[in-house]
Structure formats: C-alpha cells, structure tokens
Write a protein that holds these residues in place. Structure first.
Motif, PDB file in Angstrom:
ATOM      1  N   HIS A  19     -70.210   0.204 -23.764  1.00 21.74           N
ATOM      2  CA  HIS A  19     -69.009  -0.639 -23.731  1.00 21.74           C
ATOM      3  C   HIS A  19     -68.360  -0.559 -22.358  1.00 21.74           C
ATOM      4  CE1 HIS A  19     -65.004  -2.150 -24.699  1.00 21.74           C
ATOM      5  NE2 HIS A  19     -65.601  -2.777 -25.714  1.00 21.74           N
ATOM      6  N   GLN A  37     -64.376   7.366 -27.118  1.00 18.74           N
ATOM      7  CA  GLN A  37     -64.774   5.992 -26.802  1.00 18.74           C
ATOM      8  C   GLN A  37     -66.190   5.706 -27.281  1.00 18.74           C
ATOM      9  OE1 GLN A  37     -64.070   6.131 -22.524  1.00 18.74           O
ATOM     10  NE2 GLN A  37     -62.503   4.529 -22.747  1.00 18.74           N
ATOM     11  N   LEU A  63     -66.833   2.767 -29.642  1.00 16.72           N
ATOM     12  CA  LEU A  63     -67.287   1.554 -28.966  1.00 16.72           C
ATOM     13  C   LEU A  63     -68.788   1.485 -28.695  1.00 16.72           C
ATOM     14  CD1 LEU A  63     -64.433   1.535 -26.289  1.00 16.72           C
ATOM     15  CD2 LEU A  63     -64.504   0.211 -28.417  1.00 16.72           C
TER      16      LEU A  63
END
Length: 170
Positions: A54, A46, A50
């Motif tokens: 995020h 992630q 991101l």
C-alpha cells in the motif's frame, strides 16, 4: 520516565499518535532507538490493515530508513529507502515529485557508505525530477545542485563540484 511511556505507547493503534511520537523521538529528542521501535510498530499496523504494498507504507519505510541512517546502519537504511522507492514508483510513476526526496535520501546514504558515483546518480535523478516539476529556480532544485556538488567533492572532482555550486548560485 520514557521507558514507561514507551511501553504504553507501543500498545497504541492510533497511527497519528504513533507518527507524532516517532517524529518527536527522532527529530527533537535524538532518541533513535525509540523512534525506530515506534516506526516499526506503525509498519506492523499498516501492513496488517493495508497489505504489503500500500502507498501509505512508503513514508513509513522512508522514515525507518532515515532513523537507521542516523544510527549509522547504512546497509539497512538503504534497504528501507529502496523499498519506499519501489512502492512510490508503483503508485506514483517514475517521475513524481515525491520520488525526488527518496532519491536524495538514497544518495546521502550511498555517500555515507563511500559510494560517491552511486550517490551522484541518485542526486541527478532527484534534480531531473525537480527541475521538470518545479522549475529551475525552486529551492529544492538548488538543494539538488548542492547535493550533486557535494558528491563531486567527495569523489575528489573539484572542478565539477565548482560547476554545480555555480549553477546553484545563479
């Protein structure tokens, strides 16, 4: 069999698959070490995709905090839960219903550490949000009242605990 499967799973980039197996390891198999490995893999993927702040990362930090708490690492658990809260506040604001769960989890972790006054403050924040957003009769409000009562018991304040438990019963 699980270690071979874990080696294959840790190469996966499928976040849904990883979340499913992390949850299974945590909640159904009590394989906290494996769950933690998988959640850390999810966080790595992630973060790469991101960035560091995020909103999707908040649930992963929360999950890591829960696993660490189950493993007895309350300090690191609190750090992860507080990071989740920081991200949630940034995206959702300070009174969003999702924050109530995180406040409750922080409260439980503080209780494990013996910081009952700190736990009480977190549970009170969760209660305030839940009452405002869900109404007085919602089961999550009752759960918050029980958490507050438990924090009072842990502090040795049985009169206040009784008062909270009575509110929960109304």
């Amino acid at each position: 069999a699980l270690p071979i499967f874990m080696m294959k799973l840790m190469k996966s980039k499928d976040l849904d698959q990883l979340r499913l197996f992390a949850w299974l390891c945590r909640d159904k198999l009590d394989e906290f070490d494996h769950s933690l490995q998988i959640y850390r893999r999810i966080l790595l993927l992630q973060t790469k995709e991101l960035g560091d702040d995020h909103e999707d990362l908040a649930s992963t930090y929360l999950s890591i905090g829960l696993v660490l708490g189950a493993m007895g690492d309350t300090d690191e658990s609190l750090a992860q839960l507080e990071r989740a809260l920081e991200i949630q506040e940034g995206f959702l604001g300070s009174d969003h219903i999702e924050l109530a769960k995180t406040y409750g989890e922080i409260g439980r972790m503080l209780s494990k550490k013996g910081d009952f006054a700190g736990a009480l403050k977190q549970h009170e924040k969760a209660l305030e949000i839940r009452e405002t957003k869900l109404g007085r009769d919602h089961f999550l409000v009752i759960a918050s009242l029980q958490d507050i009562g438990r924090a009072h018991v842990e502090r040795g304040d049985f009169k206040s605990a009784e008062s909270e438990y009575r509110k929960a019963l109304k």
